[in-house]
Design a protein around this motif. Sequence first.
Motif, mmCIF file in Angstrom:
data_model
loop_
_atom_site.group_PDB
_atom_site.id
_atom_site.type_symbol
_atom_site.label_atom_id
_atom_site.label_comp_id
_atom_site.label_asym_id
_atom_site.label_seq_id
_atom_site.Cartn_x
_atom_site.Cartn_y
_atom_site.Cartn_z
ATOM 1 N N ARG A 175 0.821 -1.198 0.000
ATOM 2 C CA ARG A 175 0.000 0.000 0.000
ATOM 3 C C ARG A 175 0.857 1.252 0.000
ATOM 4 N NH1 ARG A 175 -4.833 -0.374 2.674
ATOM 5 N NH2 ARG A 175 -4.850 1.904 2.538
ATOM 6 N N THR A 176 2.017 1.168 0.660
ATOM 7 C CA THR A 176 2.993 2.260 0.672
ATOM 8 C C THR A 176 4.380 1.651 0.498
ATOM 9 O OG1 THR A 176 3.244 2.165 3.063
ATOM 10 C CG2 THR A 176 1.573 3.680 2.217
ATOM 11 N N ALA A 177 5.346 2.514 0.214
ATOM 12 C CA ALA A 177 6.717 2.033 0.027
ATOM 13 C C ALA A 177 7.657 2.544 1.109
ATOM 14 C CB ALA A 177 7.231 2.465 -1.348
ATOM 15 N N ASP A 178 7.219 3.521 1.885
ATOM 16 C CA ASP A 178 8.110 4.159 2.830
ATOM 17 C C ASP A 178 7.271 4.686 3.997
ATOM 18 O OD1 ASP A 178 10.416 5.088 3.941
ATOM 19 O OD2 ASP A 178 10.935 6.465 2.315
ATOM 20 N N ALA A 179 7.979 5.156 5.007
ATOM 21 C CA ALA A 179 7.287 5.723 6.165
ATOM 22 C C ALA A 179 8.025 6.959 6.653
ATOM 23 C CB ALA A 179 7.188 4.692 7.286
ATOM 24 N N LEU A 180 7.274 7.918 7.135
ATOM 25 C CA LEU A 180 7.821 9.112 7.775
ATOM 26 C C LEU A 180 7.203 9.188 9.164
ATOM 27 C CD1 LEU A 180 9.579 11.656 7.496
ATOM 28 C CD2 LEU A 180 7.512 12.878 6.765
ATOM 29 N N VAL A 181 8.054 9.071 10.195
ATOM 30 C CA VAL A 181 7.579 9.055 11.584
ATOM 31 C C VAL A 181 7.963 10.366 12.239
ATOM 32 C CG1 VAL A 181 7.663 7.860 13.800
ATOM 33 C CG2 VAL A 181 7.853 6.552 11.667
ATOM 34 N N LEU A 182 6.975 11.069 12.779
ATOM 35 C CA LEU A 182 7.189 12.351 13.451
ATOM 36 C C LEU A 182 6.884 12.169 14.939
ATOM 37 C CD1 LEU A 182 5.285 14.648 10.919
ATOM 38 C CD2 LEU A 182 7.704 14.002 10.891
ATOM 39 N N GLY A 183 7.883 12.352 15.803
ATOM 40 C CA GLY A 183 7.709 12.243 17.247
ATOM 41 C C GLY A 183 7.435 13.601 17.854
#
Length: 809
Positions: free
Chosen positions: A143-151
Amino acid sequence: MQLRTWRREDGDPSFGEIARRVGALRAKSGTAAGVPGRSTVYDCFRDGRRRIDVALVVDIARALHVPDEQVPEWRARCVAARHPKRRELPVAVQRGRPVRVEPFTRRLDAILPETSVLITGMPGVGKTQAATDLACRLIDRGRTADALVLGLRGGDEGAFPSADSIVDAACSALGARATGSLGDRVRTLGDALRAHRCVLVVDDASHVDQVAPLLAGMGGVPVIVTSRVALELPGCLHLPLVRWEVREIVELIAGIAGARRIAGERDAAERIAELVDGIPLAAAVVAARVRDDGEWSLSDVVDALQEDLGAVDDAVHASIAATYRVLDAQARRLLRYAAMQPCADLTIDQLGALVDLDAADAEQVVAVLEASYLMHRGPSGRAAMHALVRSFAAARARREDPPRARHAALDRLAARFIGEAWSVAAQRAGQAEPGASRFGTDLVELTGEDVPEWPLASGLSAAQLVLERAERNRSAVIDLAEACAPTFEHSGMGRLAMQLSTRAVEAARHIGDREGEARAELSIGSLAVRRGESDARTHLERARVLARDAGVSRLELRAVNSLAVHAAQSGDLAEALTQFRTAHAVAKEHGFDDVEPMLLDNIGITLRRLGRLDEALESAESAYLAALALGHVPWAASALSNLSEVQLLLGDAKAAEASATRAIELAGHFETRVIHAYAATNLGAALAAQGRFAEAILRHGDALRLAEGFGWPDLEASVLVNLAHARLATGAPEDRARTREILGRAVELSEGFPMERGRALHALGLVALQEDDPERAEKLFRDALAVIGAASGPEAQRIRTDLETQLAL
């Protein structure tokens, strides 16, 4: 200045109208804050305010129809004004597939959302790991190829990354150049996320305004938000995480510490799961300790946790602290004080007493704590907190609140409990006016629906709190005992009534309260009579002397009545009748009309047992009429129940059935279990006399369910014998083993009650005859005859005659 401009542009509505609009907006969104006062709204428009209510000022802007896209910026300005020295906190950014901690992950296998998800739950329940797992599955399934995680981990109230900071940090991580308004930059971020086929994870959001602008401009990009607060994010799928089950925690411990380490200590692993109460972070901390330190076993961890839940290390408390820091001062205070008292849960009114708030204000504060997952409510609406939250909050209370303030809070709660107890005592007694506390405790109004549940729901908590503080507040022990002991006794909580009264005797002696000592001794003696204990008379005589010395005639009268009950129970019916009649004459002389139903009822019972049935009938009817005249429903029910026994002995089974049925209706209405149980078994006897044995067995069964575990062994034994006789009358051979078991239990319970023990042994002998075991029957008959001895009354004589006849045969 800005609010005045917006008000002018909106047609200059009155401050009352603005308050009404704010209330409507809050009601629509489900916010617990309610309608603000007109003066409170007016105050927001004044210049030079030192303290700004950010939430209210933002709601006022919305009420003045300020466009939604301007609201986040307005909130940021308000926060900045409230915290002029506040530093904009940085956003922690991680690009790439997040690391899944396999043993810790609790998979949401059934969930694979199309767009946005909000994951909430209390600290340590695994929100971040759930979000990580969800993001990884989106990648794994293409469904997606990557992730961006914001803490977004923030500090104190108001100190959190703004929506502007979040968008700018995300755009920077993706190499997107963001310019223009916040809305423009959000659209740029959405384009970049789609181009990179990224899922956006926003971890630990504190406020709606941090994430709402992002969600508005994502256009189909999957966004996963975690929060310690149940944020209102329209269009988001809300996934509140619940605490883990014991099995899941054990699997987590095995995954971290190793299956071999727990192979021989599974019981200890399950006990750890119970102690951490379903919080995986706490379990993970202790499991890592066992894995990394060979000196620690799971049993060691259990011992450490039982001594102090803080043994789960600072990780869990740090997680709770992050939520605690964003609470307002009132919510923090309530959380701390609630943790210092020993009760498992409290009503909203009781929590309000702790912090000196009325119910409406306390409800709002509890709603904040509930939305932050620091408190939860059961089906009854009582609020409680997780053991680890309690441990954290209690430590904070010891650090932040002076002892004087903590003790004052607990004194307020104790006063609330005692006020409730007096109200319950009055309503359960059927009195029009509540009883009075000798110590001037204010009465607390309770609804009729609350009264039946109070002994178990709040009575236990009240006793626990007051007894723990007995050395600090002895008068509270006496006050609660005087209010609660009868309620506890009639609610099947005789042991607690005995414990409370015993401590009240000690407290009364310490402060020189002779009347209090007399009341407590009377309570102990009355309970001892019900239990058939040998020292009952000693306590009752002591109560009578103390009451006379204190000059409290009514109390002395009650002691004499209880001594008469004891004499009747011991088989001395003539002495009992004399004392009951003496007590009745004294009551008449002093104008104690409110005790007349009780005394007439007791006289009737004694006359019945003496075989003077016409007099017994008259006395029971008089007791019923006197109770009705006073509006004393429980005593009316008791009189009807005893009247049914007399009517049955006179051969009028139909009248007995009617009286017992009406007694059950009255007793059920006031939740008086003792009277209800007696009436139910009397109804069973009336039905059996009409040959309706199947119905009789059902009614005796009802009585048994009410009597079991109640703390009145003679009542339970009597019901068991009645049930056994109804079963014997059916003549079903297959029922004999069960009947014998029932009677065996009656024999155990009737120690100290000769008549009930004799009846049980007699019935066991009849069972032995049905089973063609004459030798055993003879032994049981002789034992019954020896137990009954020379007891007076027609029932004893009837059983003796039957026993002698059986032995002769």
